[in-house]
Design a protein around this motif. Structure first.
Motif, PDB file in Angstrom:
ATOM      1  N   HIS A  21       0.833  -1.199   0.000  1.00  0.00           N
ATOM      2  CA  HIS A  21       0.000   0.000   0.000  1.00  0.00           C
ATOM      3  C   HIS A  21       0.868   1.250   0.000  1.00  0.00           C
ATOM      4  O   HIS A  21       0.542   2.245  -0.635  1.00  0.00           O
ATOM      5  CB  HIS A  21      -0.892   0.034   1.242  1.00  0.00           C
ATOM      6  N   CYS A  22       1.955   1.181   0.750  1.00  0.00           N
ATOM      7  CA  CYS A  22       2.882   2.311   0.808  1.00  0.00           C
ATOM      8  C   CYS A  22       3.488   2.561  -0.569  1.00  0.00           C
ATOM      9  O   CYS A  22       3.595   3.702  -1.030  1.00  0.00           O
ATOM     10  CB  CYS A  22       4.005   2.035   1.807  1.00  0.00           C
ATOM     11  N   ALA A  25       0.956   4.223  -2.718  1.00  0.00           N
ATOM     12  CA  ALA A  25       0.712   5.610  -2.316  1.00  0.00           C
ATOM     13  C   ALA A  25       1.828   6.524  -2.816  1.00  0.00           C
ATOM     14  O   ALA A  25       1.581   7.619  -3.332  1.00  0.00           O
ATOM     15  CB  ALA A  25       0.585   5.699  -0.793  1.00  0.00           C
TER      16      ALA A  25
ATOM     17  N   HIS B  21      -2.187   2.229   5.947  1.00  0.00           N
ATOM     18  CA  HIS B  21      -2.853   1.761   4.733  1.00  0.00           C
ATOM     19  C   HIS B  21      -3.435   0.363   4.953  1.00  0.00           C
ATOM     20  O   HIS B  21      -4.520   0.040   4.470  1.00  0.00           O
ATOM     21  CB  HIS B  21      -1.876   1.696   3.562  1.00  0.00           C
ATOM     22  N   CYS B  22      -2.666  -0.459   5.656  1.00  0.00           N
ATOM     23  CA  CYS B  22      -3.125  -1.818   5.962  1.00  0.00           C
ATOM     24  C   CYS B  22      -4.378  -1.757   6.825  1.00  0.00           C
ATOM     25  O   CYS B  22      -5.345  -2.491   6.598  1.00  0.00           O
ATOM     26  CB  CYS B  22      -2.036  -2.587   6.699  1.00  0.00           C
TER      27      CYS B  22
END
Lengths: 72, 72
Positions: A21-22, A25, B21-22
């Motif tokens: 996810h990082c 982003a 995000h997780c």
């Protein structure tokens, strides 16, 4: 005259990217910076490769901060 | 007759959540499961609190897997 430095290809060292996810982003935020054609973020190494044309370094750093990560 | 177990309140232990995000991904996926009124994921502890009415456990586990995390 601007004192901002620009580049076409650079690798930034970024702390705090921990997962996919990082990565997404960071790539989304930096990918939106003017002149950027390619950005690849690798959480395992903390490297963010940025390529394109006449990219403003300050804008990339701002985008990384916006995504929530710190350039070291 | 279904053999699936249901619950109204349970805490799942989940591995792999590393960041905000997780947390958001887990809460979004599990929050979409039928009967769920509240879900709070805490990356630091790996705990995912799920509350609601007559929640199907298998559906919660499937949602966690869909988000990319493993229940321990």
């Amino acid at each position: 005259m601007s004192t901002d430095s620009t580049f076409d290809s650079r690798v930034f060292d970024v702390t705090g990217m921990t997962c996919g996810h990082c990565k997404a982003a960071v790539e989304e935020e930096v990918g939106a910076v003017k002149g950027v054609n390619l950005v690849v973020a690798t959480p395992a190494t903390g490297k963010v490769v940025v390529e394109g044309t006449n990219i403003n370094e300050a804008e990339v750093r701002a985008a990384l901060a916006e995504a929530g990560y710190q350039v070291v």
